[in-house]
Design a protein around this motif. Structure first.
Motif, PDB file in Angstrom:
ATOM      1  N   TYR A   4       0.858  -1.180   0.000  1.00 24.09           N
ATOM      2  CA  TYR A   4       0.000   0.000   0.000  1.00 24.09           C
ATOM      3  C   TYR A   4       0.895   1.232   0.000  1.00 24.09           C
ATOM      4  O   TYR A   4       1.768   1.382   0.851  1.00 24.09           O
ATOM      5  N   VAL A   8      -1.052   6.858   4.482  1.00 25.35           N
ATOM      6  CA  VAL A   8      -1.449   5.891   5.506  1.00 25.35           C
ATOM      7  C   VAL A   8      -2.367   6.501   6.557  1.00 25.35           C
ATOM      8  O   VAL A   8      -3.110   5.774   7.223  1.00 25.35           O
ATOM      9  N   LEU A  11      -5.886   5.472   6.361  1.00 27.06           N
ATOM     10  CA  LEU A  11      -6.256   4.155   6.885  1.00 27.06           C
ATOM     11  C   LEU A  11      -6.712   4.255   8.335  1.00 27.06           C
ATOM     12  O   LEU A  11      -7.679   3.603   8.739  1.00 27.06           O
ATOM     13  N   GLN A  64      -9.630  -5.806   8.458  1.00 28.38           N
ATOM     14  CA  GLN A  64      -8.879  -4.752   7.774  1.00 28.38           C
ATOM     15  C   GLN A  64      -7.990  -3.991   8.756  1.00 28.38           C
ATOM     16  O   GLN A  64      -6.863  -3.621   8.438  1.00 28.38           O
ATOM     17  N   ARG A  68      -3.911  -3.829   8.469  1.00 23.67           N
ATOM     18  CA  ARG A  68      -3.238  -2.545   8.289  1.00 23.67           C
ATOM     19  C   ARG A  68      -2.240  -2.265   9.403  1.00 23.67           C
ATOM     20  O   ARG A  68      -1.201  -1.652   9.166  1.00 23.67           O
TER      21      ARG A  68
END
Length: 212
Positions: A4, A8, A11, A64, A68
């Motif tokens: 990714y 960030v 996220l 998720q 992450r």
């Protein structure tokens, strides 16, 4: 390997909690969660119906979140889940412990890096030794008795030194015995336990999601 590469901080806002993906910035007022709140990013973020998630939606968000936190892709994460399923004990706890035992996570937890992404970079670039031997595989699983250190040529790296000095404020786990600034090493004195994982995650939801 695919990673990714977008912002960030988005996220963290998507999950509504700090995932500590941006190093020291996460502890400062400039953190996106502190500045913009916990609503999702995007034009309609404030109108999000996050609180109305139920069932599958909650389970997906929990998966998720953990992906992450540890910087996993879906295939990698699924492999860890399957490995955890084959072990004795509680599957969800097995999963988290396997993720905690990754070398990049251990490098971060010792304090050589300010984030797991930074730690992964140190490992990939060959700055990290395990029992005196260079290991450049971030997914390498440490075991009790292993000594994780920075190679001599990298011991004066200012980014590593600064991160190590500020790591006390971020907290270090009891299962790693950390040396001083002159040594730059950490010894695995025990396997991590569920209570050592401070992130607010509900691993049982992940088990329920993958069990469908």
């Amino acid at each position: 390997m695919a990673r990714y590469r977008d912002a960030v901080c988005r996220l963290c806002r998507r999950e509504g909690v700090k995932l500590f993906l941006k190093g020291n910035r996460c502890y400062k007022p400039s953190c996106a969660i502190e500045k913009k709140g916990t609503y999702p990013p995007g034009q309609h973020g404030k109108d999000s119906k996050r609180g109305k998630l139920t069932g599958y939606g909650e389970q997906l968000r929990e998966k998720q979140k953990v992906k992450r936190i540890y910087g996993m892709l879906e295939g990698q994460f699924r492999n860890y889940f399957e490995k955890a399923s084959r072990q004795r004990g509680i599957i969800g706890e097995n999963l988290l412990i396997l993720l905690e035992r990754r070398l990049d996570n251990v490098v971060y937890r010792i304090g050589f890096a300010t984030s797991r992404a930074h730690a992964r970079q140190l490992v990939n670039h060959g700055h990290v030794l395990v029992n005196g031997r260079k290991i450049d595989i971030p997914s390498f699983q440490v075991k009790v008795g292993d000594i994780v250190s920075i190679k001599r040529e990298s011991a004066s790296n200012p980014h590593i030194l600064q991160s190590f000095e500020t790591a006390v404020g971020r907290g270090r786990p009891d299962w790693i015995e950390v040396g001083d600034r002159q040594v730059l090493s950490g010894r695995i004195v025990a396997l991590p336990r569920r209570e050592d994982i401070t992130h607010q995650v509900n691993e049982q939801m992940i088990v329920e999601l993958y069990s469908k």
